[in-house]
Design an enzyme around this catalytic site. Structure first.
Site, PDB file in Angstrom:
ATOM      1  N   GLU A   1      91.993  33.070  71.598  1.00  0.00           N
ATOM      2  CA  GLU A   1      90.428  33.920  71.949  1.00  0.00           C
ATOM      3  C   GLU A   1      89.460  34.470  72.200  1.00  0.00           C
ATOM      4  OE1 GLU A   1      91.463  30.468  74.841  1.00  0.00           O
ATOM      5  OE2 GLU A   1      92.621  29.388  73.073  1.00  0.00           O
TER       6      GLU A   1
ATOM      7  N   GLU B   1      99.072  26.160  66.141  1.00  0.00           N
ATOM      8  CA  GLU B   1      99.352  25.909  67.377  1.00  0.00           C
ATOM      9  C   GLU B   1      98.570  24.109  66.823  1.00  0.00           C
ATOM     10  OE1 GLU B   1      97.167  27.221  70.497  1.00  0.00           O
ATOM     11  OE2 GLU B   1      98.075  29.270  70.887  1.00  0.00           O
TER      12      GLU B   1
HETATM   13  C1  XIL Z   1      98.132  25.451  76.803  1.00  0.00           C
HETATM   14  C2  XIL Z   1      99.701  25.221  77.649  1.00  0.00           C
HETATM   15  O1  XIL Z   1      99.296  24.528  76.143  1.00  0.00           O
HETATM   16  C3  XIL Z   1      99.586  24.434  78.728  1.00  0.00           C
HETATM   17  O2  XIL Z   1     101.514  24.031  79.071  1.00  0.00           O
HETATM   18  C4  XIL Z   1      99.084  25.110  79.496  1.00  0.00           C
HETATM   19  O3  XIL Z   1      98.705  24.535  80.705  1.00  0.00           O
HETATM   20  C5  XIL Z   1      97.563  26.160  79.462  1.00  0.00           C
HETATM   21  O4  XIL Z   1      97.994  25.772  78.158  1.00  0.00           O
HETATM   22  N1  XIL Z   1      95.185  27.638  72.676  1.00  0.00           N
HETATM   23  C6  XIL Z   1      96.647  28.607  73.553  1.00  0.00           C
HETATM   24  C7  XIL Z   1      97.622  28.029  73.936  1.00  0.00           C
HETATM   25  O5  XIL Z   1      96.296  29.564  72.773  1.00  0.00           O
HETATM   26  O6  XIL Z   1      97.735  28.638  75.444  1.00  0.00           O
HETATM   27  C8  XIL Z   1      97.559  27.050  74.970  1.00  0.00           C
HETATM   28  O7  XIL Z   1      98.832  26.236  75.622  1.00  0.00           O
HETATM   29  C9  XIL Z   1      96.805  25.856  75.011  1.00  0.00           C
HETATM   30  C10 XIL Z   1      95.402  26.035  73.843  1.00  0.00           C
END
Ligand code: XIL
Length: 340
Positions: A144, A251
């Site tokens: 990101e 994701e």
């Molecule tokens: C999220 C996790 O799923 C949670 O458990 C944590 O509290 C916060 O982060 N984009 C990403 C991930 O790249 O690392 C994030 O994961 C969700 C959004």
């Protein structure tokens, strides 16, 4: 002579077809995994083993967990996930080395000179990637890094080091494991410009300068009330593929809490949207992973994140496959990598 020639031609032709079939592209189905349920919940582990061929560490390799104190590394949770993956022949994606979130206090609140920050970042990447050299196939090196207007997002690394933190991170990761595939991982690229164009420009410069970068991760955190235009999403993916990069989905989830209609209708709409995105991946040779952000609905990060219940994944809270699961399999049909 002629007969021999035909024979040889025939053999080469047959071998060519066989080879084509052998190298026919497959897509791995992946999921983000947490060490807790993997240890404590046998049904979670079984669902993972039986349905997925790639796993991503959900939190266990983030900076705050891996290096909670300066110079003190803690790998127990990540080790457990990697060991499970090795036992069951799952490919591992390491997530993530450089991000603006989930940083330890010492780093977030510290006052560091540029040289200090460079040292910190280099040591972190070298230690973490080095520990799993040859065992973690792909890394979300930078997560990101871009804002919605396509410029670099303001974060600790940009402020403290400058825009070159991205290329440095990629080079250090490559040095620590020359075989690992290295990614920039982003959300929102599927909605097109200006973000997609900004990332494309930055990535073209990295590639021009021979920075080791092998893929763009399309996070695909989607919601029913805001689906992307599939034609546009496929075009964006094609643009990155044209640069020679892998374009994996890393994701995915589909939030249903804001969708229209009954629960059953929303579950059906979710399946349709999962199917649309899986088809984009299936039709794009550079997309070789279709990964979701969690194994089953009750472990999704989304309710904690939005403050509202949801059911965004492929398996329900009793590990039953949802319509979305069938839709993804249908879309990837014939392309699905042999399970574990
Ligand atoms: C999220 C996790 O799923 C949670 O458990 C944590 O509290 C916060 O982060 N984009 C990403 C991930 O790249 O690392 C994030 O994961 C969700 C959004």
């Amino acid at each position: 002579m002629l007969v021999g020639g035909l024979l040889i031609f025939g053999l080469i032709g047959a071998a060519g077809v066989a080879l084509q079939q052998a190298v026919r592209r497959t897509v791995r189905l992946g999921a983000a995994v947490s060490a807790g349920p993997l240890r404590d919940d046998p049904a979670y582990a079984a669902t993972l083993r039986n349905n997925f061929s790639s796993i991503t560490t959900e939190n266990e390799l983030k900076f705050e967990i891996v290096q909670p104190e300066r110079g003190v590394f803690s790998f127990a949770a990540a080790d457990a996930i990697v060991a499970f993956a090795e036992q069951h022949e799952l490919e591992v994606r390491g997530h993530t080395l450089v991000w603006h979130n989930q940083l330890p206090d010492w780093l977030r609140d510290g006052q560091f000179s540029r040289d200090d920050l460079l040292r910190i970042l280099r040591e972190h990447i070298t230690t973490v990637v080095g520990r799993y050299q040859g065992r973690i196939a792909a890394w979300d090196v930078v997560n990101e890094a871009f804002a919605s207007d396509g410029t670099l997002r303001d974060n600790l690394w940009l402020r403290g080091i400058g825009p070159e933190y991205i290329r440095l991170a990629l080079r250090w990761a490559h040095e620590a494991d020359p075989e690992a595939r290295l990614y920039l991982n982003e959300f929102g690229l599927e909605f097109g410009d200006p973000k997609a164009r900004g990332v494309e420009r930055a990535v073209s410069e990295l590639l021009r300068d021979e920075v080791p970068l092998h893929g763009i991760g399309f996070q695909m955190h989607l919601a029913l009330d805001n689906p992307p235009d599939p034609v546009l999403a496929a075009q964006v993916m094609q643009r990155f593929a044209d640069l020679g990069l892998r374009t994996d989905i890393t994701e995915m989830e589909v939030a249903i809490q804001n969708g229209a209609g009954s629960e059953a209708e929303r579950i059906a709409a979710q399946a349709a949207l999962f199917g649309v995105i899986a088809r984009i991946c299936a039709e794009q040779p550079a997309c070789q992973l279709f990964s979701v952000w969690g194994v089953a609905d009750h472990y999704s990060w989304l309710p904690a994140h939005t403050g509202r219940p949801d059911a965004p994944l492929l398996f329900d809270e009793r590990y039953r496959p949802k319509p979305a699961h069938a839709a993804v399999l249908r879309a990837l049909e014939g392309r699905l990598a042999r399970g574990p």
